[in-house]
Scaffold this motif. Structure first.
Motif: not given
Length: 824
Positions: A296-300
């Motif tokens: 799950k990346c920083h941009d959700d």
């Protein structure tokens, strides 16, 4: 000459100068941006602050900062104990130190390092001639290192996942350019070939290996392996902070054995050991290259990350090891294509690229029939060894191998050209050699350009110094190696000139379709000039001139254009433990700095100064190095007895002020006059920030106007905007600041312009792509505002023509593009 369209300055008439097309699987629409927004990520600007005590597991910020000093200074046990003993006796200040001894510090280091993936020791056992030999490998798996990056909240907003194609409007149309790896075709093609699931993206590694000797290991040799993450922007992945390159392994080297060298079995053993050792770095990464890794990346957004070896960077010897080709002794010595050995010198021909498929098939045949397989492998120039990079999906090692400019050109091909030059100068006698050495020593000094007192009797091991020497050599030889004095030398200068053109083109940080076309065209020119030199050398009386240029470094830059199109323009024991500690401390330092910056901005509230606003370019000039006392106009004018540039100083300055100030918006009601004792404040340094034509970012030059700079006079040159339509080169004479009543403070320069007419077109200019300029007499000096300065420059005197100078076009990439545009 192929046409290059250097990037124009930002234009108010073009609301969308940049266009970005994202990979179809990203689900993102094409983006159009103005100049001042391109490349600025809102997410990156709002990096989260996640910890009010980011120095943990150190017990205090003071403990952490002390550990930084200790590890950077390489303090020994007694030094650390003595320093800590002293500090504990000092009254407490702003930072509290709780450490009592070296054991406390070592434990704190280990606690910090425990938050990152450590190195592990492995053994690779091999049997050779019935004797088992064990080789020690120290490795940190690259995927575990990748997880450390992914877990860092300060790096999270900077990751780029989707391939894109970027364009800049050149005034007529959008022209594609290449800079970061994700702007290249290979990233695009890899993303297209990943499983068709939502969020499938490549996690791209850049790996660099180099056979080297570390003094800390005595005479023991090993292969340090450095990894970088191609998903992070250049300034991060090539930086020194967390997110930059890291040593992830120390691979063993099979020792030399005079009795076994050259035997197929021993040669094969070396390669098997290398690849089996490298396998330790690819643990987990190989598996996830097939299945993907959910993150799950920083941009959700939940993405499936597929590890990919995007770039393998190494010198030629290491490329042979990585690709398992037979090198110079093989029938096809190029790790990227199937060019025959005898055709390496011919850049006008193109050969088929190598592929994993043909190598795998040849090895399968070898396992079935050794004789048949060996014949096939020899034809391909391959060793009978399984390539460890085959276990990584989407990672063809032949595609990943990249042109190494430093080793192939500066420390490679240029060394051969320099060796030829030395032979030719020696044939002309000591007088010619001495003249050349003097011209090298007299070459103008410049910031970030190495100066050489000698080029003949010098040993260089640094490729960057070879690059700097190549920029200076052409100018030092122009009047020595003429068609009459040395036909061989003159033709060699043709080769060196086109070499410099190619080196400057290849070195651009941003490439457009135009610059790539220029490289292709210039490679053919180099090919022609090199063949002409060989023909000249064949008929020469000079002994031992090089006739055979069939070696890999003559050929390798044949692949540079494809490299840029595909990958963008960038292309153990105690030592490893210390490196790991440094890595951990860097991570903590970034968190501490982030908290400090956050607190500073919170304290400022809405009163942010201009420098905190992200801008693409912030051009200005800044004076420095003021003299101790001001000078009067009369004092300066009296200096005209020794320097005519100060002749009529007062009259010329008065006319300049009264005619120029109205053009700057100052309304003058009376003619301004200056008394003889009018004071000006001299400065001897000027910092010039300017927008680079290469990548549209800010670059800086440092100009000197000093009669005694490190014991020598240095009065630098600059490019200025003389009028609205004319740019010209000038030499600095005087930098100064002055105040005018009721108008304020002003900054000016007295300069000698290079605007004198040159009769005729120099034939040499066309041959060597040089630019001549001629200075006006010193008495014709003029005043200019410092705001008219564009950037600095280096000019070399032309010994055969009085007052004429040659512009050093290859000073840097920006100057190179400016001069190419000027010539057209």
């Amino acid at each position: 000459m192929a046409t290059i369209n250097p990037a124009p300055a930002a234009s108010a008439q073009l609301p969308s100068e940049f266009k970005t097309e994202f990979h179809p699987r990203s689900g993102r629409q094409t983006l159009f941006q103005p100049f001042d927004q391109f490349g600025i990520s809102p997410e990156a600007q709002d990096a989260p602050i996640v910890d009010k005590e980011p120095w943990c597991p150190f017990r205090s910020r003071g403990d952490f900062e002390f550990s930084e000093i200790a590890i950077e200074a390489a303090l020994n046990k007694s030094q650390i104990n003595a320093l800590l003993s002293l500090i504990t006796r000092i009254s407490e200040g702003h930072a509290q130190i709780t450490l009592k001894n070296e054991a406390d510090l070592s434990k704190a280091w280990d606690n910090a390092a425990a938050e990152l993936t450590p190195f592990s020791k492995h053994e690779v056992a091999m049997t050779y001639k019935k004797n088992e030999q064990v080789y020690e490998v120290h490795a940190r798996p690259i995927w575990d290192w990748a997880l450390d990056l992914l877990d860092n909240p300060l790096l999270a907003p900077h990751f780029v996942w989707d391939a894109c194609r970027v364009y800049k409007h050149n005034g007529a149309q959008f022209e594609r350019f290449f800079n970061e790896p994700w702007t290249g075709d290979r990233w695009w093609d890899i993303q297209s070939s990943l499983p068709d699931i939502d969020g499938a993206v490549p996690f791209c590694f850049i790996l660099y290996a180099d056979k080297t000797k570390l003094s800390s290991f005595g005479t023991v040799k090993g292969y340090p392996v450095v990894v970088r993450c191609a998903n992070l922007p250049t300034h991060i992945r090539n930086g020194e902070a967390f997110g930059g390159g890291r040593v992830v392994g120390w691979l063993p080297i099979v020792p030399e054995d005079a009795g076994e060298e050259g035997k197929l079995g021993y040669t094969t053993l070396k390669r098997i050991v290398w690849h089996e050792s490298f396998k330790k770095l690819l643990e987990h990464a190989a598996q996830y290259s097939k299945t993907g890794y959910s993150h799950k990346c920083h941009d959700d957004i939940l993405r499936w990350l597929f590890p990919v070896i995007l770039i393998l960077s190494a010198d030629y010897e290491e490329q042979c090891m990585m690709s398992l080709i037979r090198g110079r002794g093989g029938k096809c010595p190029c790790p990227m294509c199937l060019v025959p050995l005898e055709e390496l010198h011919d850049l006008s021909k193109t050969y088929a690229l190598r592929s994993i498929g043909e190598a795998m098939e040849a090895l399968r045949v070898y396992k079935r029939s050794r004789a048949q397989g060996e014949e096939l492998l020899k034809a391909l120039g391959l060793w009978p060894v399984e390539n460890i990079f085959w276990i990584m999906w989407y990672s063809d090692p032949h595609d990943a191998l990249s042109f190494d400019r430093l080793h192939s050109l500066h420390g490679g091909l240029w060394k051969h050209l320099l060796a030829e030059l030395k032979k030719i100068l020696a044939s002309l006698g000591r007088e010619a050699e001495a003249a050349f050495e003097k011209l090298i020593d007299d070459f103008p000094r410049w910031c970030n350009l190495n100066h050489f007192k000698s080029a003949i009797n010098i040993t260089i091991s640094d490729g960057n110094k070879y690059q700097d020497l190549s920029k200076q050599t052409l100018y030092a030889c122009l009047n020595l190696l003429t068609p009459r004095t040395s036909p061989e030398g003159h033709q060699l200068l043709h080769v060196i000139s086109t070499y410099l053109q190619l080196d400057s083109l290849i070195g651009l940080d941003v490439h457009t379709e135009g610059t790539l076309a220029a490289i292709e065209a210039e490679l053919l020119i180099f090919d022609t000039e090199l063949k002409a030199y060989v023909a000249c050398a064949e008929s020469s009386d000079i002994e031992k001139l090089k006739l055979n240029w069939n070696f890999p470094k003559t050929h390798l830059w044949k692949h540079i254009v494809r490299d840029i199109q595909c990958k963008g323009a960038d292309v153990a024991g105690q030592i490893l433990r210390v490196d790991h500690h440094k890595f951990a401390l860097m991570l903590l330092r970034e968190h501490v700095d982030a908290v400090d910056e956050y607190n500073r901005l919170q304290a400022l509230g809405n009163d942010l100064p201009d420098e905190d606003v992200a801008v693409a370019f912030n051009g200005h000039v800044k004076l420095g190095a003021p003299t101790q006392n001001p000078s009067s106009i009369l004092d300066l004018e009296n200096h005209s007895a020794v320097d005519r540039s100060f002749q009529a100083f007062r009259r010329k300055f008065t006319e300049f002020i009264n005619t120029s100030l109205p053009t700057y918006g100052h309304q003058l009601t009376n003619w301004i006059t200056f008394p003889a004792d009018y004071q000006i404040h001299e400065h001897r340094y000027l910092k010039v920030n300017y927008e680079s034509m290469v990548d549209w970012k800010q670059a800086t030059d440092h100009l000197r106007c000093n009669p005694q700079f490190h014991g020598l006079p240095q009065f630098d040159h600059a490019l200025i905007q003389l009028t609205a339509d004319e740019m010209t080169f000038v030499r600095l004479i005087l930098l100064f600041r002055c105040s005018i009543s009721n108008l304020g403070s002003f900054e000016f320069a007295l300069v000698q312009p290079y605007t004198a007419r040159i009769n005729g077109s120099r034939r040499m200019d066309r041959f060597f792509k040089l630019t001549h300029v001629k200075a006006l007499p010193r008495a014709s000096s003029i005043f200019v505002p410092l705001s008219s300065f564009i950037r600095g420059a280096v000019l070399v005197p032309d010994a055969d023509h009085q007052d004429e100078h040659l512009i050093v076009n290859h000073l840097d990439s920006d100057m190179f593009l400016r001069m190419r545009a000027r010539v057209r």
